[in-house]
Design an enzyme around this catalytic site. Structure first.
Site: not given
Length: 257
Positions: A8, A129
């Protein structure tokens, strides 16, 4: 089953968030290229990269770091975060990125998703998500009324190559994956599902392996690799393509089968 390390990117650094909260980021490395090389050296045959700045900004932000990683490793890479138009997607494919992960536009611009799936067959993955079964968008800052299962069915019809399912409440928490949500998703679609969020141990990985016959073909592992709770080589030996045995040991997972 694919074990896919997550990288990330936030302000050019490799970080992990807790439940998608940008204010609770932990820096694990100032050099994402070194991190990518490390995972590949340990056996990763695919990498998952998220441009966290991009997810918030609605456009690719960490392009320099992404390009450097793409040049440094030879394994295929999937990237998400801020991909909201054709130009951004094309930009990544021009760097040699294998898959683009689309999230927000799957909810807001399904027509564009359909066009991209037609133009880049097999290369468009949808990132779903979810918070309590409903799809979150715009870097997880907003939650829609769309059910994850509904979106998955729609995206399969539009030509998506796979679905990455992330349970936001579990992401970065090391409390284990949401097996029930994955089962529900697998029951309504036939394209591959990649699980993400909460994976903390080899036990979690083996419970996901039990869902492979239902269509869960991969797992993204983030924080647990960075904290050392999971060693990548061990994970690959346990559930990877060249795993020691095809039937996991009976460790009380019969209820997951």
């Amino acid at each position: 089953m694919d074990v896919i390390p997550a990288i990330d990117l936030l302000e050019g650094r490799c970080v992990r968030l807790y439940q998608g909260d940008y204010d609770r980021s932990q820096v694990f490395s100032e050099n994402p290229v070194d991190v990518a090389k490390q995972w590949v050296d340990q056996g990763a045959n695919r990498l998952h990269i998220v441009d966290l700045d991009g997810a918030k900004a609605g456009k690719v932000v960490n392009l320099g770091a992404i390009e450097a990683i793409a040049h440094a490793v030879s394994v295929p890479i999937e990237i998400g975060g801020g991909l909201r138009d054709r130009t951004s997607v094309q930009q990544l494919f021009n760097l040699g990125i294998q898959w683009a992960i689309l999230g927000t536009i799957a909810v807001e611009q399904p027509q564009l998703v359909q066009e991209l799936c037609a133009e880049f067959p097999g290369q468009i993955i949808i990132g779903i998500d979810a918070r309590n079964g409903r799809v979150a968008t715009r870097g997880w800052l907003e939650t829609s009324e769309v059910l994850a299962t509904q979106l998955a069915v729609q995206m399969q019809e539009l030509g998506a190559a796979a679905i990455i399912y992330t349970d936001i409440h579990r992401d970065g928490t090391l409390i284990g994956p949401n097996l029930e949500a994955l089962r529900e998703l697998a029951a309504v679609i036939s394209i591959p599902i990649i699980a993400s969020g909460g994976v903390s141990s080899l036990t979690d990985l083996l419970s996901l392996l039990a869902l492979e016959p239902q269509g869960v073909t991969g797992v993204i592992v983030g924080r647990a690799l960075y904290t050392g709770d999971i060693l990548l080589k061990e994970a690959l030996r346990a559930i990877g393509p060249g795993r020691i045995q095809d039937i996991p040991p009976n460790l009380g997972f019969s209820s997951f089968a």
